[in-house]
Design a protein around this motif. Structure first.
Motif, PDB file in Angstrom:
ATOM      1  N   ASP A  24       0.826  -1.219   0.000  1.00 51.28           N
ATOM      2  CA  ASP A  24       0.000   0.000   0.000  1.00 51.28           C
ATOM      3  C   ASP A  24       0.855   1.262   0.000  1.00 51.28           C
ATOM      4  OD1 ASP A  24      -2.313  -1.554   0.068  1.00 51.28           O
ATOM      5  OD2 ASP A  24      -2.508  -1.441   2.249  1.00 51.28           O
ATOM      6  N   ALA A  25       1.935   1.243   0.786  1.00 51.62           N
ATOM      7  CA  ALA A  25       2.814   2.411   0.863  1.00 51.62           C
ATOM      8  C   ALA A  25       3.434   2.713  -0.495  1.00 51.62           C
ATOM      9  CB  ALA A  25       3.908   2.182   1.900  1.00 51.62           C
ATOM     10  N   LEU A  26       3.859   1.669  -1.194  1.00 55.06           N
ATOM     11  CA  LEU A  26       4.499   1.862  -2.490  1.00 55.06           C
ATOM     12  C   LEU A  26       3.518   2.432  -3.510  1.00 55.06           C
ATOM     13  CD1 LEU A  26       6.889   1.583  -4.375  1.00 55.06           C
ATOM     14  CD2 LEU A  26       6.330  -0.839  -4.646  1.00 55.06           C
ATOM     15  N   LEU A  27       2.320   1.858  -3.591  1.00 52.80           N
ATOM     16  CA  LEU A  27       1.355   2.360  -4.568  1.00 52.80           C
ATOM     17  C   LEU A  27       0.896   3.777  -4.241  1.00 52.80           C
ATOM     18  CD1 LEU A  27      -1.187  -0.367  -5.732  1.00 52.80           C
ATOM     19  CD2 LEU A  27       0.794   0.590  -6.911  1.00 52.80           C
ATOM     20  N   TRP A  28       0.811   4.099  -2.951  1.00 54.33           N
ATOM     21  CA  TRP A  28       0.378   5.437  -2.549  1.00 54.33           C
ATOM     22  C   TRP A  28       1.301   6.515  -3.101  1.00 54.33           C
ATOM     23  CZ3 TRP A  28       1.954   8.257   2.334  1.00 54.33           C
ATOM     24  CH2 TRP A  28       1.216   9.432   2.486  1.00 54.33           C
ATOM     25  N   LYS A  29       2.553   6.182  -3.298  1.00 50.74           N
ATOM     26  CA  LYS A  29       3.515   7.177  -3.779  1.00 50.74           C
ATOM     27  C   LYS A  29       3.229   7.631  -5.208  1.00 50.74           C
ATOM     28  CE  LYS A  29       5.666   7.396   0.034  1.00 50.74           C
ATOM     29  NZ  LYS A  29       5.673   8.631   0.836  1.00 50.74           N
ATOM     30  N   ASP A 157       9.786   6.549  -1.192  1.00 51.73           N
ATOM     31  CA  ASP A 157       9.692   7.696  -0.278  1.00 51.73           C
ATOM     32  C   ASP A 157      10.626   8.817  -0.720  1.00 51.73           C
ATOM     33  OD1 ASP A 157       7.823   6.690   1.504  1.00 51.73           O
ATOM     34  OD2 ASP A 157       9.319   5.865   2.869  1.00 51.73           O
ATOM     35  N   ILE A 158      11.878   8.450  -0.970  1.00 48.66           N
ATOM     36  CA  ILE A 158      12.882   9.457  -1.317  1.00 48.66           C
ATOM     37  C   ILE A 158      12.614  10.049  -2.701  1.00 48.66           C
ATOM     38  CG2 ILE A 158      15.341   9.879  -1.647  1.00 48.66           C
ATOM     39  CD1 ILE A 158      14.474   9.293   1.255  1.00 48.66           C
ATOM     40  N   VAL A 159      12.272   9.183  -3.654  1.00 47.30           N
ATOM     41  CA  VAL A 159      11.994   9.663  -5.009  1.00 47.30           C
ATOM     42  C   VAL A 159      10.847  10.674  -4.997  1.00 47.30           C
ATOM     43  CG1 VAL A 159      11.049   8.957  -7.250  1.00 47.30           C
ATOM     44  CG2 VAL A 159      12.926   7.669  -6.239  1.00 47.30           C
TER      45      VAL A 159
END
Length: 208
Positions: A24-29, A157-159
């Motif tokens: 979920d965290a990855l797709l949210w980005k 996150d960083i990207v």
């Protein structure tokens, strides 16, 4: 509190929870970004958001599908023999955001079905590892996928922060101290000063 009042251990539920949080965290980005921005290379090695999603989808379908004799049937030409190097780390112009995100969600479903169907001590064989040491348990494979997904969620996150300043672990919970742009600039400047002071002290110590 007695034993009967505590929750019974559920290793599969624990593993799935942390895997799903990373997914979920990855797709949210990707939320709120243009087609250009989701594909935009933000590091010297080309790290980009949609490519990270494409990669982790491939990882799930491999380790939690093929490894346990449960191929998904999803075509992944970027992993075929003779495919371009690093082809799983970026999306071509013909591979839309909808296709890559859909592939990832289908990979979730396929991986979750594998986790549900098999015991954690089930032995699988990783097709792309050397044949004399390619056996893994389902538990090992799930932990490996969680580690890989969390690692790439950190990259994302960083990207994303480099791209437009958006930060956070998940929607509604950014997991960072409160502060307006002026506070964060002051904070960053302080860290820069400390880094320079430390470097100067290290150089001085080396001369003594």
């Amino acid at each position: 509190m007695t034993t009967s009042e505590t929750a019974a251990p559920d290793p599969k539920a624990d593993l799935h929870r942390y895997l799903q949080e990373a997914r979920d965290a990855l797709l949210w980005k990707l939320d709120g970004l243009s087609e250009y921005d989701v594909r935009r290379p933000m590091t010297p090695t080309g790290t980009n958001l949609l490519g990270l999603v494409k990669h982790v989808a491939s990882v799930e379908l491999g380790y939690l599908g093929e490894t346990f004799g449960r191929p998904s049937g999803e075509p992944m030409p970027w992993l075929d023999e003779g495919a371009e190097v690093n082809a799983d780390m970026w999306a071509t112009a013909d591979e839309s955001r909808e296709y890559i995100v859909g592939l990832y969600r289908r990979a979730w479903a396929h991986a979750d079905a594998t986790i549900d169907a098999l015991a954690l001590d089930t032995i699988g064989r990783v097709p792309w590892w050397p044949s004399d040491k390619n056996e893994v348990t389902l538990h090992h494979a799930v932990v490996r996928v969680i580690a890989d997904t969390q690692r790439h969620a950190g990259h994302a996150d960083i990207v994303r922060e480099l791209m437009d300043g958006a930060v956070g672990e998940k929607q509604g919970d950014n997991s960072i101290p409160p502060g307006d742009p002026e506070w964060w600039e002051s904070y960053r400047s302080r860290l820069e000063r400390v880094a320079r002071q430390s470097s100067a002290q290290d150089a001085q110590d080396a001369q003594e």
